[in-house]
Design an enzyme around this catalytic site. Sequence first.
Site, PDB file in Angstrom:
ATOM      1  N   LYS A  38       0.994  -0.789   0.449  1.00  0.00           N
ATOM      2  CA  LYS A  38       0.260   0.203  -0.075  1.00  0.00           C
ATOM      3  C   LYS A  38       0.532   1.362  -0.121  1.00  0.00           C
ATOM      4  O   LYS A  38       1.574   1.378   1.207  1.00  0.00           O
ATOM      5  CB  LYS A  38      -0.636   0.048   1.341  1.00  0.00           C
ATOM      6  CG  LYS A  38      -2.032   0.901   0.926  1.00  0.00           C
ATOM      7  CD  LYS A  38      -2.741   0.893   2.111  1.00  0.00           C
ATOM      8  CE  LYS A  38      -2.507   1.650   3.485  1.00  0.00           C
ATOM      9  NZ  LYS A  38      -2.077   2.811   3.255  1.00  0.00           N
ATOM     10  N   ASP A  65      -3.662   4.512  -1.727  1.00  0.00           N
ATOM     11  CA  ASP A  65      -3.914   4.813  -1.011  1.00  0.00           C
ATOM     12  C   ASP A  65      -4.018   5.955  -1.005  1.00  0.00           C
ATOM     13  O   ASP A  65      -3.549   7.184   0.404  1.00  0.00           O
ATOM     14  CB  ASP A  65      -3.735   4.046   0.301  1.00  0.00           C
ATOM     15  CG  ASP A  65      -5.274   5.181   1.440  1.00  0.00           C
ATOM     16  OD1 ASP A  65      -5.838   4.859   1.536  1.00  0.00           O
ATOM     17  OD2 ASP A  65      -4.897   4.076   2.545  1.00  0.00           O
ATOM     18  N   LYS A  67      -7.206   8.142  -1.690  1.00  0.00           N
ATOM     19  CA  LYS A  67      -8.231   8.930  -0.154  1.00  0.00           C
ATOM     20  C   LYS A  67      -8.733  10.247  -1.164  1.00  0.00           C
ATOM     21  O   LYS A  67      -8.497  11.266  -0.941  1.00  0.00           O
ATOM     22  CB  LYS A  67      -8.625   8.958   1.155  1.00  0.00           C
ATOM     23  CG  LYS A  67      -7.789   7.891   1.978  1.00  0.00           C
ATOM     24  CD  LYS A  67      -7.930   8.754   2.914  1.00  0.00           C
ATOM     25  CE  LYS A  67      -6.643   7.232   4.331  1.00  0.00           C
ATOM     26  NZ  LYS A  67      -6.212   6.241   3.621  1.00  0.00           N
ATOM     27  N   ASP A  70     -12.656  15.810  -4.487  1.00  0.00           N
ATOM     28  CA  ASP A  70     -12.595  16.767  -4.894  1.00  0.00           C
ATOM     29  C   ASP A  70     -13.838  17.021  -6.143  1.00  0.00           C
ATOM     30  O   ASP A  70     -14.747  16.410  -5.942  1.00  0.00           O
ATOM     31  CB  ASP A  70     -11.240  16.404  -5.772  1.00  0.00           C
ATOM     32  CG  ASP A  70     -10.711  17.632  -6.233  1.00  0.00           C
ATOM     33  OD1 ASP A  70     -11.557  18.877  -6.632  1.00  0.00           O
ATOM     34  OD2 ASP A  70      -9.954  18.649  -5.973  1.00  0.00           O
ATOM     35  N   THR A 124     -11.006   5.400  10.761  1.00  0.00           N
ATOM     36  CA  THR A 124     -10.701   4.893  11.687  1.00  0.00           C
ATOM     37  C   THR A 124     -10.380   5.540  13.504  1.00  0.00           C
ATOM     38  O   THR A 124     -10.125   4.189  14.498  1.00  0.00           O
ATOM     39  CB  THR A 124      -9.580   3.394  11.871  1.00  0.00           C
ATOM     40  OG1 THR A 124      -8.464   4.035  10.932  1.00  0.00           O
ATOM     41  CG2 THR A 124     -10.145   2.367  10.576  1.00  0.00           C
ATOM     42  N   ARG A 215       2.528  -0.573  11.017  1.00  0.00           N
ATOM     43  CA  ARG A 215       3.357  -0.444  11.899  1.00  0.00           C
ATOM     44  C   ARG A 215       3.811  -1.683  12.610  1.00  0.00           C
ATOM     45  O   ARG A 215       4.774  -2.280  13.143  1.00  0.00           O
ATOM     46  CB  ARG A 215       3.078   0.313  12.916  1.00  0.00           C
ATOM     47  CG  ARG A 215       3.142   1.925  12.564  1.00  0.00           C
ATOM     48  CD  ARG A 215       3.096   2.378  13.872  1.00  0.00           C
ATOM     49  NE  ARG A 215       0.905   2.997  13.277  1.00  0.00           N
ATOM     50  CZ  ARG A 215       0.673   3.887  13.456  1.00  0.00           C
ATOM     51  NH1 ARG A 215       1.239   5.124  15.032  1.00  0.00           N
ATOM     52  NH2 ARG A 215      -0.913   4.030  12.958  1.00  0.00           N
TER      53      ARG A 215
END
Length: 241
Positions: A38, A65, A67, A70, A124, A215
């Site tokens: 990703k 990714d 996002k 617009d 999240t 992570r």
Amino acid sequence: MNPQDRPIEQLAVALDTPEWPTFEHWCDRLARRVGFLKVGLESYVRWGPRAVARAQEAGGRVFLDLKLHDIPNTVAGAVASASDLGAELLTIHAGGGPAMLAAAAEAAERAGSGLQLLAVTVLTHLDAAELAALGLPGAPTERALAWARLARDAGCAGVVSSPLEAAALRATLPRPFRIVTPGIRLPEGDRGDQRRVATPGAALAAGADLLVVGRPLTRAANLDDALAAFSREIEAAAPRT
């Protein structure tokens, strides 16, 4: 190929770092061991298409990714550009509304590369209190489900949502509509800055298809051990035939 060498197809690893040597190292170590690499905002803003090309060079399938959020014409153009890069998955914000979602889906179809759009529902780190502060009252699950239906109706291939909403989404949105869940932690893992999290097994049991992990893998003291731990959790959640 030995069973332990098979890629963990249900995992997408977030390559978030400001350091190019680290990005390259992660690509080389992970590309053939997980379902997707990703490339998110931190890496793409810093290195642009070079980051996508490097992930592909290592043998990885790219989940871009960004996002996007617009006006419809701008998002449609960005979708076409992502398709030209060879990304397989691309995120857009469901909150951009039906016209933006439809324009993005039409652009992906015209491109003909097989690019799949994933609409981001409720991030999240947002809980009910944060949503209320944004003027969006109600439970995160209600908001996620409403936006997921918009995404499906507009032609998106799936959504990105907290694992805590996965069961409600899957009950309404059967496969092949994809549910991608960030906020994945091993049972003993640190939540970091995410509030709505789940273990890999719980997310898959709830109906998720692809788990986004950052992570807990990229910052693990031993990457091989961390991958093995995720693999065990995922195998344990697999239905028995």
